[in-house]
Design a protein around this motif. Structure first.
Motif, short mmCIF file in Angstrom:
data_model
loop_
_atom_site.label_atom_id
_atom_site.label_comp_id
_atom_site.label_asym_id
_atom_site.label_seq_id
_atom_site.Cartn_x
_atom_site.Cartn_y
_atom_site.Cartn_z
N GLU A 95 0.83 -1.21 0.00
CA GLU A 95 0.00 0.00 0.00
C GLU A 95 0.86 1.26 0.00
O GLU A 95 0.59 2.21 -0.73
CB GLU A 95 -0.92 0.02 1.22
CG GLU A 95 -2.08 -0.94 1.14
CD GLU A 95 -2.94 -0.90 2.39
OE1 GLU A 95 -2.92 0.12 3.11
OE2 GLU A 95 -3.63 -1.90 2.64
N VAL A 96 1.89 1.28 0.84
CA VAL A 96 2.78 2.45 0.92
C VAL A 96 3.50 2.65 -0.41
O VAL A 96 3.60 3.78 -0.91
CB VAL A 96 3.77 2.29 2.09
CG1 VAL A 96 4.87 3.34 2.03
CG2 VAL A 96 3.05 2.35 3.42
N ASP A 97 3.99 1.56 -0.99
CA ASP A 97 4.68 1.67 -2.29
C ASP A 97 3.75 2.21 -3.37
O ASP A 97 4.15 3.03 -4.20
CB ASP A 97 5.27 0.32 -2.70
CG ASP A 97 6.47 -0.09 -1.85
OD1 ASP A 97 7.02 0.79 -1.15
OD2 ASP A 97 6.82 -1.28 -1.87
N ALA A 98 2.49 1.75 -3.37
CA ALA A 98 1.52 2.22 -4.35
C ALA A 98 1.22 3.70 -4.17
O ALA A 98 1.13 4.45 -5.15
CB ALA A 98 0.23 1.41 -4.25
N GLU A 99 1.10 4.14 -2.92
CA GLU A 99 0.86 5.57 -2.65
C GLU A 99 2.04 6.42 -3.10
O GLU A 99 1.87 7.49 -3.67
CB GLU A 99 0.59 5.79 -1.16
CG GLU A 99 -0.76 5.28 -0.70
CD GLU A 99 -0.95 5.38 0.80
OE1 GLU A 99 -0.05 5.93 1.49
OE2 GLU A 99 -1.98 4.90 1.28
N ARG A 100 3.25 5.94 -2.86
CA ARG A 100 4.44 6.69 -3.28
C ARG A 100 4.53 6.76 -4.81
O ARG A 100 4.89 7.80 -5.36
CB ARG A 100 5.69 6.05 -2.71
CG ARG A 100 5.86 6.30 -1.24
CD ARG A 100 7.13 5.69 -0.73
NE ARG A 100 7.27 5.96 0.70
CZ ARG A 100 8.13 5.34 1.48
NH1 ARG A 100 8.96 4.43 0.99
NH2 ARG A 100 8.19 5.63 2.76
N ALA A 101 4.23 5.65 -5.47
CA ALA A 101 4.29 5.64 -6.93
C ALA A 101 3.25 6.59 -7.50
O ALA A 101 3.53 7.32 -8.47
CB ALA A 101 4.06 4.23 -7.45
N ALA A 102 2.06 6.61 -6.93
CA ALA A 102 1.01 7.52 -7.41
C ALA A 102 1.41 8.97 -7.18
O ALA A 102 1.16 9.83 -8.02
CB ALA A 102 -0.31 7.21 -6.71
N ALA A 103 2.05 9.24 -6.06
CA ALA A 103 2.47 10.62 -5.75
C ALA A 103 3.56 11.09 -6.71
O ALA A 103 3.61 12.28 -7.05
CB ALA A 103 2.96 10.70 -4.31
N GLN A 104 4.41 10.19 -7.18
CA GLN A 104 5.46 10.58 -8.12
C GLN A 104 4.89 10.96 -9.48
O GLN A 104 5.47 11.76 -10.19
CB GLN A 104 6.47 9.45 -8.28
CG GLN A 104 7.40 9.31 -7.11
CD GLN A 104 8.40 8.19 -7.32
OE1 GLN A 104 8.20 7.31 -8.14
NE2 GLN A 104 9.48 8.23 -6.56
N HIS A 105 3.77 10.39 -9.84
CA HIS A 105 3.17 10.68 -11.14
C HIS A 105 2.30 11.93 -11.13
O HIS A 105 1.93 12.43 -12.16
CB HIS A 105 2.37 9.48 -11.64
CG HIS A 105 3.23 8.30 -11.90
ND1 HIS A 105 4.17 8.27 -12.92
CD2 HIS A 105 3.33 7.10 -11.28
CE1 HIS A 105 4.80 7.12 -12.91
NE2 HIS A 105 4.31 6.38 -11.93
N ARG A 106 1.96 12.42 -9.94
CA ARG A 106 1.20 13.67 -9.83
C ARG A 106 2.19 14.81 -9.65
O ARG A 106 2.94 14.84 -8.68
CB ARG A 106 0.28 13.64 -8.59
CG ARG A 106 -0.95 12.82 -8.73
CD ARG A 106 -1.89 13.08 -7.56
NE ARG A 106 -1.25 13.05 -6.27
CZ ARG A 106 -1.22 11.99 -5.46
NH1 ARG A 106 -1.80 10.88 -5.80
NH2 ARG A 106 -0.63 12.06 -4.29
N PRO A 107 2.21 15.76 -10.55
CA PRO A 107 3.15 16.87 -10.36
C PRO A 107 2.71 17.75 -9.19
O PRO A 107 1.56 18.13 -9.10
CB PRO A 107 3.10 17.62 -11.68
CG PRO A 107 1.83 17.20 -12.33
CD PRO A 107 1.47 15.86 -11.78
#
Length: 118
Positions: A95-107
């Motif tokens: 879950e944490v990895d998915a949240e971090r990955a999503a945050a990287q794709h949002r400028p």
């Protein structure tokens, strides 16, 4: 044997609400905060004088021992709790990895303001 407060692996931490954690940092005291194993392989005496200033170690009194320490049921409860936490560890990590990955794709605001002109 009671917890050895002079061991370098012993840690006591008090919180503002009055709770205190007493534990073995290397996990060799299954009956913490009440007892250390009799012949603990991880016992190392804490350095007393290492040329730095020490604060005062004020450890609150140990809570009374529950009767279940002698029959091993306290250790069984702690082992069960550890098993539960270990079983969900991979899910929480995903879950944490998915949240971090999503945050990287949002400028973020700074990325939008300072992005390079093409």
């Amino acid at each position: 044997m009671p917890m050895r407060t002079e061991c370098k692996n012993f840690e006591s931490r008090s919180y503002p609400n009055g709770d205190t954690v007493r534990k073995c940092n290397i996990g060799l005291a299954p009956d913490a905060p009440w007892r250390c194993p009799e012949n603990c392989s991880g016992y190392e005496r804490r350095l007393i004088d290492a040329a730095w200033t020490h604060g005062t170690l004020i450890v609150p009194p140990t809570p009374p021992e529950p009767k279940s320490l002698d029959d091993g049921s306290a250790a069984a409860v702690l082992d069960a709790a550890e098993g539960i936490l270990n079983s969900i560890g991979a899910d929480v990590r995903a879950e944490v990895d998915a949240e971090r990955a999503a945050a990287q794709h949002r400028p973020g605001i700074f990325r939008r303001l300072f992005r390079k002109k093409r």
